[in-house]
Enzyme design. Structure first.
Site, PDB file in Angstrom:
ATOM      1  N   LYS A 217     -30.902 -22.970 -16.807  1.00 24.05           N
ATOM      2  CA  LYS A 217     -32.000 -22.188 -17.372  1.00 24.05           C
ATOM      3  C   LYS A 217     -31.680 -20.701 -17.466  1.00 24.05           C
ATOM      4  CE  LYS A 217     -35.663 -25.403 -16.006  1.00 24.05           C
ATOM      5  NZ  LYS A 217     -34.776 -26.442 -15.495  1.00 24.05           N
ATOM      6  N   GLU A 305     -39.666 -16.122 -11.616  1.00 27.16           N
ATOM      7  CA  GLU A 305     -40.284 -15.524 -12.790  1.00 27.16           C
ATOM      8  C   GLU A 305     -41.692 -15.048 -12.446  1.00 27.16           C
ATOM      9  OE1 GLU A 305     -38.438 -17.912 -16.638  1.00 27.16           O
ATOM     10  OE2 GLU A 305     -40.407 -18.456 -15.847  1.00 27.16           O
ATOM     11  N   HIS A 340     -47.203 -30.124 -12.629  1.00 30.66           N
ATOM     12  CA  HIS A 340     -46.180 -29.872 -13.653  1.00 30.66           C
ATOM     13  C   HIS A 340     -45.681 -31.142 -14.318  1.00 30.66           C
ATOM     14  CE1 HIS A 340     -46.177 -25.757 -12.218  1.00 30.66           C
ATOM     15  NE2 HIS A 340     -45.924 -26.187 -10.996  1.00 30.66           N
ATOM     16  N   ARG A 397     -32.348 -32.960 -24.813  1.00 32.96           N
ATOM     17  CA  ARG A 397     -32.402 -34.420 -24.760  1.00 32.96           C
ATOM     18  C   ARG A 397     -33.657 -34.868 -25.494  1.00 32.96           C
ATOM     19  NH1 ARG A 397     -36.592 -34.805 -21.162  1.00 32.96           N
ATOM     20  NH2 ARG A 397     -36.676 -33.241 -19.521  1.00 32.96           N
TER      21      ARG A 397
END
Length: 573
Positions: A217, A305, A340, A397
Site C-alpha cells: 500500500k 493515516e 471493515h 485482483r
C-alpha cells in the site's frame, strides 16, 4: 471388494447438481442428453499423500452408487466423488467456442469463487482443473472441475491452499496453461505469479510488477501521488512496532493528529485495520492490526493515516490489457460494513454528484494506465461529507463484489480476465469506454455464517427468478460447513432495469422478497441482519456511511437495540 458408500438420497443430490449445471453452463439439449446417461465414470488424483491413486466411480441406474478402489497404497486416500468430471470433459469437447484462450485452466481457490472461475472457463471452451484440501473434499468447487486434485493433508486447511510448489507442480504435470487465483489466498502473491511464469504457466491477473506496486500500500500511495490522485495524510513508510508509529505521529513535522487509523501494509479484505481514537489506544490497536495482518498475509508491518470521519466507501472496477489501455466499469458503494468487512454493495453508487463521480473515474484510469495495468483491478476511495475523494488502495485482483458490477453492466469480468490473459486486447474484446453502459441498478448482499448453534444444514434452498442471481459455495441439505474457512455462504444479487431512484427501490424490494426464499436451516446466518439493514430508513433514503453499522449495532444483533422501531424501522418492506 466393491462397497456401497452412498445410497439413493445422495444419488438424488448428484442428479440435482447435474441439472443445475446443465441449466447454467450448457444448452438444454446437451444437458438432457447427459442426464440420460445410465452410468458416468470419473477419475480423480490425490496429491500430497504417500502415493497418487485413482478410483473410478459408477452410478447405477436407480439404487446404488458403488466405488471401486484400485489396489496399492490407497489406505490414506479418501474418495467420495460426485460424477461430474467426465461429464464436463465430454461437454467441453462438444461445446467449445473458438478461439478459446487456453486449453486447460486451474482455479487455485475454493468455495464460490472457484466455482465461478470454473464456470467461466467451461463457457469459454477450456478444460478445467480444481484443487481442494482434505477438509473441502465434499464441497461443490471440487465437483465442478473436469479434474480435481487433493492438496496435502499434512498442512492446515488454509496452508494447503497456500502451498505454491505443490500447485505449480500440479500445473506442470497436468498440462495446465493458466491459473486463476480468485480472491484472497494467493491472489495478490507476486511470488506465486512469478513461480507460475517461470514454469511456463500464465497467471490470470496483473503482472508481477503490478502486484509489487499495488500489493504494497505504501508503493501504491507513491504512485497515486505521481498521478495527482488525492490521498489521505499518512506515513510514507511502514512500522513494525507501536513505538515506531508513536514516534512518527508525535513528530511535530508530521501534520497528523488523533484519531488515526492503522492499516496493514499488505493484503486487503478489511483485515489488519484498526481505528485509534487516542494516544492511549495506539499500542493495543497497533498490535491487534499487526497480528491480524501477520496471520492473514505473512507480513505484520503497518502504516498510519489520518482517520476520515463517517466517509462513504466508493470503488471503481477497472480492466486493463497491459499496454496502458484501461477502462472503468463504473462504481460501487461498499459503505455498509461490519468491522471493515463489506455486507451490502450497490452498483452504481447512489447519491454521488456527477462531478465527484467523473473525478473518481478519471483518477482511477489515469493511475492504472501509468502502471500499464493488466487484467481486473479495483481502485478504492473514501468520499467525505463534502464530496472530496481520497485514494485508499488498489486491489490487484477480482473482488468478491465483482458480481454486482457484472449485473449492472452486463460484462462478464471473469471471462474478460481469461481472455486478456490469453493475449486479447480491450479493443479485440470490444471493451472500449464508449461501449460500456449501465443497464440496471444492482444490489448485492453477502450471506455469511454467524457464531451460534448448529453445524449441519437441515434444509438449504437458494432463491431464483427474474433479476435474481445467487453465487454460492454450493451447500446442500446435510452438508457440514467447515468453520476453518471464510464464513461466506454466497452472494445474493438482485437487479432492476434502469438507473434511477425507482430502479434502486425495485432492486431493494426484490432482494427483500428473495431473502424470504433463502432457506438456511441448521446453521446460524446473517439473513435476518441483512433484512433489517435493507429496511432501515437511512439505507432506504441513502443516508448511510461506513459508520452505519457501528451507529446501529442492533441491525446485526437485536439484543443491542438502543432505538425504537419508529426511529429506525419505518421503511416499507
Amino acid at each position: 471388494k466393491p462397497y456401497l458408500e452412498v445410497g439413493r438420497n445422495k444419488l438424488l443430490i448428484v442428479k440435482m447438481m447435474l441439472r443445475q449445471w446443465s441449466r447454467r453452463s450448457m444448452s438444454s439439449t446437451l444437458g438432457r442428453r447427459l442426464l440420460q446417461r445410465p452410468a458416468i465414470q470419473r477419475t480423480n488424483a490425490v496429491v500430497g499423500g504417500r502415493a497418487t491413486a485413482a478410483a473410478v466411480s459408477t452410478i447405477a441406474n436407480d439404487s446404488s452408487w458403488i466405488h471401486h478402489r484400485s489396489s496399492g497404497n490407497d489406505a490414506n486416500v479418501h474418495f467420495c466423488n460426485l460424477p461430474t468430471a467426465r461429464v464436463f470433459s465430454s461437454a467441453a469437447e462438444e461445446y467449445r467456442p473458438e478461439p478459446r484462450p487456453f486449453k486447460k485452466i486451474m482455479a487455485a481457490n475454493r468455495g464460490e469463487i472457484a466455482t465461478r472461475i470454473l464456470r467461466a472457463g467451461t463457457e469459454l471452451g477450456c478444460s478445467t482443473v480444481g484443487i481442494y484440501s482434505h477438509e473441502d473434499r465434499f464441497t461443490q468447487h471440487r465437483y465442478k472441475a473436469d479434474q480435481a486434485f487433493q492438496l496435502s493433508s499434512n498442512k492446515s486447511p488454509v496452508a494447503a491452499y497456500l502451498d505454491i510448489p505443490t500447485i505449480v507442480e500440479l500445473c506442470v504435470q497436468n498440462g495446465v496453461e493458466a491459473v486463476h487465483p480468485g480472491y484472497g489466498l494467493l491472489s495478490e502473491n507476486a511470488n506465486f505469479a512469478k513461480s507460475l511464469e517461470d514454469a511456463g504457466v500464465k497467471f490470470v491477473g496483473p503482472t508481477v510488477d503490478n502486484l509489487n506496486t499495488f500489493g504494497d500500500k505504501t508503493s501504491a500511495k507513491e504512485l497515486a501521488i505521481k498521478a495527482n490522485v488525492p490521498i489521505i495524510t499518512g506515513s510514507d513508510s511502514t512500522f513494525s512496532t507501536p513505538s515506531e508509529a508513536k514516534e512518527w505521529i508525535e513528530d511535530p513535522n508530521n501534520p497528523i493528529t488523533y484519531p488515526v487509523i492503522v492499516k496493514a501494509a499488505m493484503g486487503g479484505g478489511g483485515r489488519g485495520i484498526r481505528i485509534v481514537p487516542t494516544a492511549d489506544d495506539l499500542e493495543s490497536m497497533f498490535r491487534l492490526a499487526s497480528n491480524e495482518a501477520l496471520n492473514a498475509f505473512g507480513d505484520g508491518r503497518c502504516f498510519v493515516e489520518k482517520y476520515v470521519d463517517q466517509p462513504r466507501h466508493i470503488e471503481v472496477q477497472c480492466l486493463g490489457d497491459g499496454t496502458g489501455n484501461v477502462i472503468h466499469l463504473f462504481d460501487r458503494d461498499c459503505s455498509v460494513q461490519r468491522r471493515h468487512q463489506k455486507v451490502i454493495e450497490t452498483a452504481p453508487a447512489t447519491g454521488l454528484s456527477r462531478e465527484t463521480r467523473e473525478k473518481i473515474f478519471q483518477d482511477s484510469v489515469r493511475m492504472l494506465s501509468m502502471n500499464k495495468y493488466r487484467n481486473a483491478g479495483t481502485v478504492e476511495f473514501l468520499v467525505d461529507k463534502d464530496g472530496n475523494h481520497y485514494f485508499m488502495e488498489v486491489n490487484p485482483r477480482v473482488q468478491v463484489e465483482h458480481t454486482v458490477t457484472e449485473e449492472a453492466t452486463g460484462i462478464d469480468i471473469v471471462q474478460a480476465q481469461l481472455l486478456i490473459a490469453g493475449g486479447r486486447s480491450l479493443e479485440d474484446l470490444g471493451l472500449l469506454q464508449e461501449n460500456v453502459k449501465l443497464r440496471q441498478h444492482s444490489l448485492q448482499a453477502r450471506i455469511t455464517m454467524m457464531p451460534g448453534k448448529g453445524e449441519i444444514l437441515n434444509e438449504y434452498k437458494e432463491p431464483s427468478g427474474g433479476g435474481i442471481r445467487c453465487d454460492t459455495a454450493g451447500w446442500y441439505s446435510g452438508f457440514k460447513p467447515n468453520q476453518m474457512y471464510d464464513p461466506l455462504v454466497g452472494k445474493l444479487i438482485c437487479s432492476a432495469p434502469g438507473v434511477t431512484p425507482e430502479s434502486f427501490e425495485a432492486a431493494r424490494q426484490l432482494m427483500l422478497h428473495s431473502l424470504k426464499d433463502f432457506e438456511i436451516d441448521g446453521v446460524a446466518n446473517n439473513i435476518g441482519a441483512v433484512e433489517r439493514i435493507l429496511t432501515h430508513k437511512d439505507f432506504v433514503n441513502n443516508r448511510y456511511n461506513t459508520s452505519f453499522l457501528t451507529e446501529y449495532p442492533e441491525l446485526l444483533d437485536p439484543s443491542k437495540a438502543k432505538k425504537t422501531q419508529a426511529e429506525y424501522g419505518s421503511a416499507k418492506r
